[in-house]
Write an enzyme that holds these catalytic residues in place. Structure first.
Site, PDB file in Angstrom:
ATOM      1  CB  SER A 209       8.235 -17.455 -18.508  1.00 28.74           C
ATOM      2  OG  SER A 209       9.260 -18.409 -18.614  1.00 28.74           O
TER       3      SER A 209
ATOM      4  CB  CYS B 297      -0.900   0.003   1.234  1.00 29.27           C
ATOM      5  SG  CYS B 297      -1.852   1.531   1.414  1.00 29.27           S
TER       6      CYS B 297
ATOM      7  CG  HIS C 166      -5.533  -3.156  -4.807  1.00 28.12           C
ATOM      8  ND1 HIS C 166      -4.376  -3.337  -4.089  1.00 28.12           N
ATOM      9  CD2 HIS C 166      -6.533  -3.399  -3.946  1.00 28.12           C
ATOM     10  CE1 HIS C 166      -4.668  -3.680  -2.849  1.00 28.12           C
ATOM     11  NE2 HIS C 166      -5.982  -3.718  -2.727  1.00 28.12           N
TER      12      HIS C 166
ATOM     13  CG  ASP D 189      -2.246  -3.968  -0.683  1.00 24.51           C
ATOM     14  OD1 ASP D 189      -3.013  -4.176   0.275  1.00 24.51           O
ATOM     15  OD2 ASP D 189      -1.915  -2.828  -1.049  1.00 24.51           O
TER      16      ASP D 189
END
Length: 155
Positions: free
Chosen positions: A77, A53, A94, A60
């Site tokens: 990857s 956050c 987010h 988070d």
């Protein structure tokens, strides 16, 4: 062109690579699509994505699902794993994390189509789901549901 040639410029695969300190420092790499000219979907799932956050510094957690239809390039990857890991100590909401990841992949790959679902675990009792997509899904490509149910808590 041989496999060795198309992978010769990769800096991280097969090498010792440290987790980048921030998403800005992370190096995303791509490789030529060996099936260029064929439409198909690629999916990456990161069920343990972590960021901070930006206000409280509290962790988070999210379950990310990244789907894309490549044209000329595929994301390598290991570089994607390190890029996603670089958010571990990065403060952002987010929405910013999810959309930034999608946009960075679009910038790198210029795919025919890309979507990312960020299924964030609750903080303060509220789960937040964030979705970004570049446009309508291409016709003729199997695009399965992302398979992540809505958060139900104790149900």
């Amino acid at each position: 062109m041989s496999d060795k040639d198309i992978y010769s410029d990769l800096q991280q695969l097969g090498q010792q690579a440290e987790l980048p300190a921030s998403p800005e420092e992370a190096v995303l790499e791509k490789v030529p699509n060996p099936q260029a000219g064929t439409d198909y979907m690629v999916r990456f799932v990161a069920p343990e994505f972590t960021s901070l956050c930006p206000i409280t510094g509290q962790p988070d957690f999210a379950h990310l699902v990244i789907d894309y239809v490549p044209i000329d390039s595929l994301v390598e990857s290991k570089s994607l794993k390190l890029f996603l890991g670089s958010f571990r100590n990065h403060g952002a909401f987010h929405e910013d994390c999810t959309v930034s990841i999608g946009k960075r992949l679009v910038e790198l790959l210029d795919p025919k189509w890309l979507r990312i679902g960020g299924y964030w675990y609750p903080r303060g009792g509220i789960p937040i789901d964030v979705f970004y997509q570049t446009g309508p899904a291409p016709e003729g490509v199997w695009i399965p549901d992302q398979g992540v149910p809505g958060y139900r808590g104790r149900g």
